[in-house]
Design a protein around this motif. Structure first.
Motif, PDB file in Angstrom:
ATOM      1  N   TRP A 183       0.831  -1.206   0.000  1.00  0.00           N
ATOM      2  CA  TRP A 183       0.000   0.000   0.000  1.00  0.00           C
ATOM      3  C   TRP A 183       0.867   1.259   0.000  1.00  0.00           C
ATOM      4  CZ3 TRP A 183      -1.397   3.708   3.971  1.00  0.00           C
ATOM      5  CH2 TRP A 183      -2.423   4.566   3.563  1.00  0.00           C
ATOM      6  N   LEU A 184       1.917   1.275   0.801  1.00  0.00           N
ATOM      7  CA  LEU A 184       2.800   2.442   0.821  1.00  0.00           C
ATOM      8  C   LEU A 184       3.491   2.625  -0.530  1.00  0.00           C
ATOM      9  CD1 LEU A 184       4.246   2.176   4.430  1.00  0.00           C
ATOM     10  CD2 LEU A 184       2.645   3.909   3.555  1.00  0.00           C
ATOM     11  N   ARG A 185       3.862   1.529  -1.176  1.00  0.00           N
ATOM     12  CA  ARG A 185       4.451   1.642  -2.519  1.00  0.00           C
ATOM     13  C   ARG A 185       3.448   2.244  -3.497  1.00  0.00           C
ATOM     14  NH1 ARG A 185       6.423  -3.800  -1.141  1.00  0.00           N
ATOM     15  NH2 ARG A 185       8.589  -3.532  -0.498  1.00  0.00           N
ATOM     16  N   SER A 186       2.200   1.775  -3.440  1.00  0.00           N
ATOM     17  CA  SER A 186       1.183   2.317  -4.354  1.00  0.00           C
ATOM     18  C   SER A 186       0.878   3.773  -4.005  1.00  0.00           C
ATOM     19  CB  SER A 186      -0.089   1.459  -4.333  1.00  0.00           C
ATOM     20  OG  SER A 186      -0.844   1.659  -3.163  1.00  0.00           O
ATOM     21  N   PHE A 187       0.941   4.114  -2.732  1.00  0.00           N
ATOM     22  CA  PHE A 187       0.693   5.483  -2.290  1.00  0.00           C
ATOM     23  C   PHE A 187       1.783   6.418  -2.818  1.00  0.00           C
ATOM     24  CE2 PHE A 187       0.394   8.973   0.754  1.00  0.00           C
ATOM     25  CZ  PHE A 187      -0.982   9.132   0.855  1.00  0.00           C
ATOM     26  N   VAL A 188       3.035   5.979  -2.741  1.00  0.00           N
ATOM     27  CA  VAL A 188       4.144   6.786  -3.265  1.00  0.00           C
ATOM     28  C   VAL A 188       3.997   6.956  -4.773  1.00  0.00           C
ATOM     29  CG1 VAL A 188       6.636   6.756  -3.747  1.00  0.00           C
ATOM     30  CG2 VAL A 188       5.801   6.374  -1.427  1.00  0.00           C
ATOM     31  N   ASP A 189       3.697   5.888  -5.475  1.00  0.00           N
ATOM     32  CA  ASP A 189       3.530   5.973  -6.920  1.00  0.00           C
ATOM     33  C   ASP A 189       2.412   6.955  -7.270  1.00  0.00           C
ATOM     34  OD1 ASP A 189       4.288   5.048  -9.571  1.00  0.00           O
ATOM     35  OD2 ASP A 189       2.293   4.123  -9.613  1.00  0.00           O
ATOM     36  N   TYR A 190       1.308   6.862  -6.562  1.00  0.00           N
ATOM     37  CA  TYR A 190       0.191   7.788  -6.781  1.00  0.00           C
ATOM     38  C   TYR A 190       0.638   9.221  -6.492  1.00  0.00           C
ATOM     39  CZ  TYR A 190      -3.724  10.662  -5.419  1.00  0.00           C
ATOM     40  OH  TYR A 190      -4.578  11.720  -5.287  1.00  0.00           O
ATOM     41  N   SER A 191       1.287   9.440  -5.367  1.00  0.00           N
ATOM     42  CA  SER A 191       1.659  10.792  -4.947  1.00  0.00           C
ATOM     43  C   SER A 191       2.649  11.444  -5.911  1.00  0.00           C
ATOM     44  CB  SER A 191       2.255  10.770  -3.543  1.00  0.00           C
ATOM     45  OG  SER A 191       1.290  10.356  -2.613  1.00  0.00           O
ATOM     46  N   VAL A 192       3.608  10.680  -6.399  1.00  0.00           N
ATOM     47  CA  VAL A 192       4.593  11.228  -7.330  1.00  0.00           C
ATOM     48  C   VAL A 192       3.904  11.698  -8.607  1.00  0.00           C
ATOM     49  CG1 VAL A 192       6.538  10.612  -8.849  1.00  0.00           C
ATOM     50  CG2 VAL A 192       6.595  10.001  -6.440  1.00  0.00           C
ATOM     51  N   SER A 193       2.880  10.978  -9.049  1.00  0.00           N
ATOM     52  CA  SER A 193       2.233  11.317 -10.316  1.00  0.00           C
ATOM     53  C   SER A 193       1.126  12.352 -10.173  1.00  0.00           C
ATOM     54  CB  SER A 193       1.685  10.056 -10.979  1.00  0.00           C
ATOM     55  OG  SER A 193       0.648   9.513 -10.190  1.00  0.00           O
ATOM     56  N   LYS A 194       0.665  12.677  -8.977  1.00  0.00           N
ATOM     57  CA  LYS A 194      -0.499  13.556  -8.815  1.00  0.00           C
ATOM     58  C   LYS A 194      -0.199  14.864  -8.109  1.00  0.00           C
ATOM     59  CE  LYS A 194      -3.169  10.588 -10.683  1.00  0.00           C
ATOM     60  NZ  LYS A 194      -3.348  10.677 -12.089  1.00  0.00           N
ATOM     61  N   LYS A 195       1.045  15.290  -8.078  1.00  0.00           N
ATOM     62  CA  LYS A 195       1.392  16.505  -7.337  1.00  0.00           C
ATOM     63  C   LYS A 195       0.641  17.738  -7.812  1.00  0.00           C
ATOM     64  CE  LYS A 195       5.960  15.381  -7.045  1.00  0.00           C
ATOM     65  NZ  LYS A 195       7.357  15.636  -7.019  1.00  0.00           N
ATOM     66  N   SER A 196       0.540  17.946  -9.119  1.00  0.00           N
ATOM     67  CA  SER A 196      -0.077  19.176  -9.616  1.00  0.00           C
ATOM     68  C   SER A 196      -1.566  19.221  -9.296  1.00  0.00           C
ATOM     69  CB  SER A 196       0.158  19.338 -11.114  1.00  0.00           C
ATOM     70  OG  SER A 196      -0.496  18.313 -11.831  1.00  0.00           O
ATOM     71  N   ASP A 233       3.136   9.556  11.308  1.00  0.00           N
ATOM     72  CA  ASP A 233       4.587   9.680  11.151  1.00  0.00           C
ATOM     73  C   ASP A 233       5.034   9.024   9.845  1.00  0.00           C
ATOM     74  OD1 ASP A 233       4.672  10.951  13.623  1.00  0.00           O
ATOM     75  OD2 ASP A 233       5.249   9.138  14.704  1.00  0.00           O
ATOM     76  N   ILE A 234       4.489   7.846   9.580  1.00  0.00           N
ATOM     77  CA  ILE A 234       4.845   7.132   8.348  1.00  0.00           C
ATOM     78  C   ILE A 234       4.388   7.931   7.132  1.00  0.00           C
ATOM     79  CG2 ILE A 234       4.454   5.029   6.993  1.00  0.00           C
ATOM     80  CD1 ILE A 234       4.076   3.587   9.745  1.00  0.00           C
ATOM     81  N   LEU A 235       3.169   8.448   7.173  1.00  0.00           N
ATOM     82  CA  LEU A 235       2.655   9.211   6.033  1.00  0.00           C
ATOM     83  C   LEU A 235       3.436  10.507   5.823  1.00  0.00           C
ATOM     84  CD1 LEU A 235      -1.199   8.640   6.273  1.00  0.00           C
ATOM     85  CD2 LEU A 235       0.474   7.496   4.795  1.00  0.00           C
ATOM     86  N   ARG A 236       3.915  11.106   6.885  1.00  0.00           N
ATOM     87  CA  ARG A 236       4.764  12.300   6.723  1.00  0.00           C
ATOM     88  C   ARG A 236       6.099  11.941   6.062  1.00  0.00           C
ATOM     89  NH1 ARG A 236       2.887  17.084   8.541  1.00  0.00           N
ATOM     90  NH2 ARG A 236       1.263  16.972  10.113  1.00  0.00           N
ATOM     91  N   LEU A 237       6.671  10.808   6.444  1.00  0.00           N
ATOM     92  CA  LEU A 237       7.896  10.346   5.780  1.00  0.00           C
ATOM     93  C   LEU A 237       7.635  10.097   4.298  1.00  0.00           C
ATOM     94  CD1 LEU A 237       9.305   7.832   8.401  1.00  0.00           C
ATOM     95  CD2 LEU A 237      10.463   9.893   7.564  1.00  0.00           C
ATOM     96  N   VAL A 238       6.554   9.400   4.018  1.00  0.00           N
ATOM     97  CA  VAL A 238       6.193   9.096   2.632  1.00  0.00           C
ATOM     98  C   VAL A 238       5.908  10.391   1.872  1.00  0.00           C
ATOM     99  CG1 VAL A 238       4.437   7.993   1.194  1.00  0.00           C
ATOM    100  CG2 VAL A 238       5.414   6.767   3.126  1.00  0.00           C
ATOM    101  N   GLY A 239       5.204  11.315   2.515  1.00  0.00           N
ATOM    102  CA  GLY A 239       4.934  12.604   1.884  1.00  0.00           C
ATOM    103  C   GLY A 239       6.213  13.366   1.585  1.00  0.00           C
ATOM    104  N   GLY A 253      10.934   5.226  -5.064  1.00  0.00           N
ATOM    105  CA  GLY A 253      10.861   3.821  -4.664  1.00  0.00           C
ATOM    106  C   GLY A 253      12.039   3.404  -3.809  1.00  0.00           C
ATOM    107  N   ARG A 254      13.239   3.853  -4.187  1.00  0.00           N
ATOM    108  CA  ARG A 254      14.428   3.523  -3.390  1.00  0.00           C
ATOM    109  C   ARG A 254      14.339   4.134  -1.990  1.00  0.00           C
ATOM    110  NH1 ARG A 254      16.928   4.909  -8.230  1.00  0.00           N
ATOM    111  NH2 ARG A 254      17.721   6.865  -7.335  1.00  0.00           N
ATOM    112  N   LEU A 255      13.907   5.378  -1.921  1.00  0.00           N
ATOM    113  CA  LEU A 255      13.779   6.031  -0.617  1.00  0.00           C
ATOM    114  C   LEU A 255      12.713   5.343   0.240  1.00  0.00           C
ATOM    115  CD1 LEU A 255      14.034   9.774  -1.696  1.00  0.00           C
ATOM    116  CD2 LEU A 255      15.755   8.417  -0.478  1.00  0.00           C
ATOM    117  N   LEU A 256      11.624   4.930  -0.384  1.00  0.00           N
ATOM    118  CA  LEU A 256      10.584   4.229   0.377  1.00  0.00           C
ATOM    119  C   LEU A 256      11.111   2.911   0.933  1.00  0.00           C
ATOM    120  CD1 LEU A 256       7.735   4.011   1.476  1.00  0.00           C
ATOM    121  CD2 LEU A 256       7.083   2.895  -0.668  1.00  0.00           C
ATOM    122  N   GLU A 257      11.945   2.205   0.199  1.00  0.00           N
ATOM    123  CA  GLU A 257      12.500   0.946   0.701  1.00  0.00           C
ATOM    124  C   GLU A 257      13.334   1.177   1.966  1.00  0.00           C
ATOM    125  OE1 GLU A 257      11.462  -2.061  -0.275  1.00  0.00           O
ATOM    126  OE2 GLU A 257      10.171  -0.926  -1.625  1.00  0.00           O
TER     127      GLU A 257
END
Length: 189
Positions: A96-109, A157-163, A177-181
């Motif tokens: 889920w965190l991987r999918s969340f990062v992928d979503y967030s990177v593509s939806k910033k604007s 805390d986790i979501l802030r790191l991911v954000g 992806g590397r940073l999330l790992e």
């Protein structure tokens, strides 16, 4: 687990629901390709409807951006529940965190435009955040219960790191992806 009602709703009437879905899908594609300034006329054309139909359902650009954003947030939440059903607790949280990062990177604007239009503390964002938090808590609590993650972890805390990972202006999916790992390794018990 019950989710908070999201701020935009799909119409109930079959033809209106079909047009809504077509417009949201066309909006998602156009915003991904051209940013949030994509032409509404182009979005209506892609959806196979007239511009009048678009404006009847979405009276302005912000309303369409809201609908696309809510559709994406609902997808993020649905993935959490799907992962919880399909994977072990840690793997579900990590997926889920991987999918969340992928979503967030593509939806910033998209999120940025809505933040400017509505304010980061708006009811709209509060409802969306509540649903994401509920989905994430389900996964985190299951991983804590089976001992696969550290017991002191807190979802925010986790979501802030991911954000933080996804806030980089030139952040590629690969680097995110590397940073999330690295973060995931730190979650382990």
């Amino acid at each position: 687990m019950t989710s908070t009602p999201l701020p935009t709703t799909r119409p109930a009437r079959a033809d209106a629901a079909r047009n809504y879905d077509l417009l949201v899908a066309a909006g998602r594609e156009a915003f991904a390709e051209h940013g949030t300034d994509a032409s509404l006329e182009e979005i209506a054309r892609r959806a196979g409807v007239g511009i009048g139909t678009l404006y009847r359902r979405f009276p302005n650009r912000t309303a369409l951006l809201e609908a696309v954003y809510v559709d994406e947030i609902q997808s993020v939440c649905n993935r959490a529940y799907g992962f919880a059903d399909e994977l072990g607790p840690y793997d579900a949280l990590a997926a889920w965190l991987r999918s969340f990062v992928d979503y967030s990177v593509s939806k910033k604007s998209l999120a940025g435009e809505l933040t400017v239009a509505l304010g980061k503390d708006s009811e709209f964002f509060t409802a969306c955040k509540t649903n994401v938090r509920d989905a994430g808590e389900l996964l985190l609590e299951a991983a804590k219960a089976d001992g696969s993650v550290r017991p002191e972890l807190q979802l925010m805390d986790i979501l802030r790191l991911v954000g933080g990972i996804t806030m980089g202006r030139d952040m590629s999916r690969e680097q995110a992806g590397r940073l999330l790992e690295i973060v995931l390794a730190g979650l382990r018990a």
